[in-house]
Design a protein around this motif. Sequence first.
Motif, mmCIF file in Angstrom:
data_model
loop_
_atom_site.group_PDB
_atom_site.id
_atom_site.type_symbol
_atom_site.label_atom_id
_atom_site.label_comp_id
_atom_site.label_asym_id
_atom_site.label_seq_id
_atom_site.Cartn_x
_atom_site.Cartn_y
_atom_site.Cartn_z
ATOM 1 N N GLN A 245 0.854 -1.198 0.000
ATOM 2 C CA GLN A 245 0.000 0.000 0.000
ATOM 3 C C GLN A 245 0.884 1.241 0.000
ATOM 4 O O GLN A 245 1.913 1.263 0.670
ATOM 5 N N VAL A 246 0.461 2.272 -0.748
ATOM 6 C CA VAL A 246 1.240 3.510 -0.768
ATOM 7 C C VAL A 246 0.959 4.252 0.537
ATOM 8 O O VAL A 246 -0.185 4.615 0.820
ATOM 9 N N ILE A 247 2.031 4.471 1.341
ATOM 10 C CA ILE A 247 1.823 5.159 2.621
ATOM 11 C C ILE A 247 2.408 6.562 2.585
ATOM 12 O O ILE A 247 2.171 7.372 3.470
ATOM 13 N N TYR A 248 3.168 6.861 1.537
ATOM 14 C CA TYR A 248 3.666 8.227 1.391
ATOM 15 C C TYR A 248 3.888 8.485 -0.092
ATOM 16 O O TYR A 248 4.309 7.603 -0.839
ATOM 17 N N SER A 249 3.575 9.695 -0.540
ATOM 18 C CA SER A 249 3.945 10.092 -1.904
ATOM 19 C C SER A 249 4.375 11.541 -1.850
ATOM 20 O O SER A 249 3.794 12.330 -1.096
ATOM 21 N N ASN A 250 5.385 11.915 -2.614
ATOM 22 C CA ASN A 250 5.855 13.299 -2.582
ATOM 23 C C ASN A 250 5.086 14.132 -3.614
ATOM 24 O O ASN A 250 4.265 13.586 -4.389
ATOM 25 N N ALA A 251 5.414 15.440 -3.662
ATOM 26 C CA ALA A 251 4.709 16.335 -4.587
ATOM 27 C C ALA A 251 4.991 15.931 -6.029
ATOM 28 O O ALA A 251 4.121 16.008 -6.904
ATOM 29 N N GLY A 252 6.273 15.482 -6.288
ATOM 30 C CA GLY A 252 6.662 15.073 -7.654
ATOM 31 C C GLY A 252 5.762 13.951 -8.155
ATOM 32 O O GLY A 252 5.381 13.910 -9.329
ATOM 33 N N ALA A 253 5.414 13.006 -7.248
ATOM 34 C CA ALA A 253 4.568 11.878 -7.644
ATOM 35 C C ALA A 253 3.185 12.379 -8.041
ATOM 36 O O ALA A 253 2.623 11.963 -9.073
ATOM 37 N N ARG A 254 2.660 13.280 -7.253
ATOM 38 C CA ARG A 254 1.306 13.781 -7.537
ATOM 39 C C ARG A 254 1.299 14.575 -8.842
ATOM 40 O O ARG A 254 0.386 14.489 -9.638
ATOM 41 N N GLU A 255 2.401 15.315 -9.048
ATOM 42 C CA GLU A 255 2.543 16.120 -10.277
ATOM 43 C C GLU A 255 2.548 15.195 -11.509
ATOM 44 O O GLU A 255 1.840 15.415 -12.483
ATOM 45 N N MET A 256 3.349 14.136 -11.430
ATOM 46 C CA MET A 256 3.441 13.222 -12.579
ATOM 47 C C MET A 256 2.098 12.538 -12.841
ATOM 48 O O MET A 256 1.667 12.392 -13.988
ATOM 49 N N LEU A 257 1.433 12.140 -11.754
ATOM 50 C CA LEU A 257 0.144 11.473 -11.907
ATOM 51 C C LEU A 257 -0.840 12.378 -12.656
ATOM 52 O O LEU A 257 -1.571 11.935 -13.545
ATOM 53 N N LYS A 258 -0.762 13.690 -12.314
ATOM 54 C CA LYS A 258 -1.641 14.660 -12.975
ATOM 55 C C LYS A 258 -1.294 14.722 -14.469
ATOM 56 O O LYS A 258 -2.171 14.676 -15.334
ATOM 57 N N ASP A 259 0.033 14.780 -14.758
ATOM 58 C CA ASP A 259 0.474 14.842 -16.170
ATOM 59 C C ASP A 259 -0.004 13.629 -16.949
ATOM 60 O O ASP A 259 -0.289 13.701 -18.142
ATOM 61 N N LEU A 260 -0.036 12.486 -16.289
ATOM 62 C CA LEU A 260 -0.441 11.259 -16.998
ATOM 63 C C LEU A 260 -1.958 11.095 -17.015
ATOM 64 O O LEU A 260 -2.475 10.095 -17.498
ATOM 65 N N GLY A 261 -2.647 12.054 -16.427
ATOM 66 C CA GLY A 261 -4.118 12.035 -16.488
ATOM 67 C C GLY A 261 -4.754 11.194 -15.398
ATOM 68 O O GLY A 261 -5.931 10.822 -15.508
ATOM 69 N N GLY A 262 -4.006 10.895 -14.300
ATOM 70 C CA GLY A 262 -4.569 10.074 -13.218
ATOM 71 C C GLY A 262 -5.111 10.931 -12.076
ATOM 72 O O GLY A 262 -4.821 12.122 -11.990
ATOM 73 N N LYS A 263 -5.909 10.302 -11.199
ATOM 74 C CA LYS A 263 -6.460 11.047 -10.047
ATOM 75 C C LYS A 263 -5.587 10.782 -8.822
ATOM 76 O O LYS A 263 -4.936 9.738 -8.732
ATOM 77 N N GLU A 264 -5.611 11.743 -7.855
ATOM 78 C CA GLU A 264 -4.693 11.660 -6.723
ATOM 79 C C GLU A 264 -4.833 10.356 -5.935
ATOM 80 O O GLU A 264 -3.849 9.793 -5.481
ATOM 81 N N GLU A 265 -6.082 9.883 -5.838
ATOM 82 C CA GLU A 265 -6.275 8.665 -5.035
ATOM 83 C C GLU A 265 -5.695 7.418 -5.730
ATOM 84 O O GLU A 265 -5.551 6.368 -5.116
ATOM 85 N N ASP A 266 -5.377 7.579 -7.022
ATOM 86 C CA ASP A 266 -4.824 6.415 -7.743
ATOM 87 C C ASP A 266 -3.302 6.483 -7.830
ATOM 88 O O ASP A 266 -2.716 6.066 -8.826
ATOM 89 N N ILE A 267 -2.678 6.988 -6.803
ATOM 90 C CA ILE A 267 -1.231 7.211 -6.858
ATOM 91 C C ILE A 267 -0.447 5.929 -7.172
ATOM 92 O O ILE A 267 0.599 5.945 -7.807
#
Length: 627
Positions: A86-108
């Motif tokens: 389970q993902v227990i931590y994600s940094n800002a870079g991860a959230r940024e990339m997820l956004k670029d790839l068109g994913g939602k934050e909860e799907d980190i």
Amino acid sequence: MTIRSRTRFIAAYLALLAMWLAVATFSATRAARTAVAALSAGIFTVLAALGFRMLPRPAGQAQQRRLALFPERNPDPVLALSADGQVIYSNAGAREMLKDLGGKEEDIHELLPTDVRQRLEAVRALPSATQVWEYPKSNHVLACSIHFLADQDEFHAYITDITRHSRVEARLSHQAHHDTLTGLPNRRQFQERIEQVLAASAGGRRLAVILMDLDRFNVITRSLGHGVGDGLLQAVTARLEHLLVEERAMSADATLYRFEADVFAILVPGFTEPQIPLHLAERMLAGIQLPLYVNTREYFVTFSIGVSIYPVDGEDGISLLRNADTAMQRAKQLGGNNLQAYSQEMNARAAESLSLENYLRHAMEHNELRLHFQPEIDTRSGQITGVEVLLRWTHPERGVIMPSEFIPLAEETGMIVPIGEWTLRAACAQSKAWSSAGLAALTMAVNISARQFHQQDLPGLVRRILQETGLDPQMLELEITEGVAMQDVEHTRATLRQLKDIGVRLSIDDFGTGFSSLNYLRRFPIDRLKIDQSFVHNLTSDENDAAVTRAIIGLAHSLRLKVIAEGVETPEQLVRLRREGCDMVQGYYMYRPLSASALEEVLHAKPAPWMTRIDPQRAPANRRPGS
Ligand code: C2E
Ligand code: MG
Ligand code: MG
């Protein structure tokens, strides 16, 4: 705070402390001592507090704070995963990339490889090894390295977007394995593939190599320039690809490669019927002969093809390729436009041809070349009206060598140019000598090969030789084969026009084997068509060949051209040709190619024996000398 300032601070502090002790001990009144003590206590408390702030903190703490900022400030994604993934931590870079790839934050977790759980197991099993995975994520390529922190029982994942890098890598790999002009896989890829297939074919699978070399391609590029040459290679590629698609049913896995300048190869793995590789090669041989277009101009090319088959012709890639090459060289020696399957004797023959090439270089210097003359006979009068000049080479050890063996070799090596010039000069001089001696005026038909025809200024050479020898241009006829004429019809038309302006006669040799259209024939300033011997050979046994012969005669006459049939070997063929209205004949039935002196004897003889045999009433005498 540096070590020096820290030392100075402690020294100053101790000095003040000593001063206070002195003042406190030696003050006169109790009230004064109490006041000094209170003031000093305040000052020392402040100084101590300041000093402690300024004293260095334990190193571990600072480091920890700094390290804690690292994942947070890292522009690349960093994730921490619990032991069960389970993902227990994600940094800002991860959230940024997820956004670029068109994913939602909860799907980190989407940033991770899909089979991340198995991978975590692998990392846990081997925690000391650095494990990096590359995987695609919506048009991007990501690389992820995962580390196991045993003491905390969790994983850290570091992700990088390597899309650009992997594109460059893919392009470099493509460039290393493909030919830039045609986009085809190259020789390197062929070699890698053949080794792969052979490694997998231990269980008895089949594999064949088809090697194809364009005939006289160097002549084409030399006369037409590299631009047209490149265009032609692209057109050849497109044709071959098209033919392969047509034959998909036969060999679905056959792949086309470009080896070098004008050499192509097809690797045929896993074919089902043993005859398939040869059949495929035949299709390429025939299909490449149809017109090709470069900048709307039409060109005709042919292949020399060699085929080798695993395991009989070689058990590894190198021997298969070498033997396909030997077979291809043999196809070239036989004049090109043909296909040879490798056989063991070819190696011996290849060595022989190499020594022949060395000998041929000396043949002219050593005066080993001779002209032979084969009479051409008018079918109506029965008279010899001309001769075809045919070269013979008397080799010091091997005896007489026929042109079919050495002309293709001379053509390949370029020796045909000096040999052709010698032949032309010798033929003109001989004709002039016969007419000066009062013998019959005979037209000399001289064969001109592809390379000679494309050589710089052939018309200039012909004009010079005619002037040197003093021969009437009308007495010289130049033969070019249909294949050569059709290689580049514009060049052919221009060169034939210049030759015609000199006044020589022109004929198309081996007619019926190429793909001439009526339209071209009309535009070429030619005098004669020579029907190829293959049609004459079956004239009386094969109705198709008889029909082609009849059609060629009709076609020639409608264009006001004369027709000559070569290779006439039987009286039946002669009778048939006369009946069809063929103007002239040439062949063993009448005369074999003769030496100059033997021809002179023939010209004195009467009547021609073959004529009485086929037509006793109309047996005319050969022309007598001076008649
Ligand atoms: P080609 O120009 O088509 O010459 C006709 C060939 O057919 C000659 O072969 C001739 O000997 C042969 N021939 C003639 N009558 C018969 C017959 O009744 N039956 C059979 N089976 N064959 C017959 P040759 O002399 O071996 O020459 C072969 C080819 O070599 C020639 O074909 C020509 O393309 C080339 N060649 C010969 N001499 C020269 C030359 O001086 N220069 C160039 N460039 N090529 C030449
Ligand atoms: Mg000829
Ligand atoms: Mg011929």
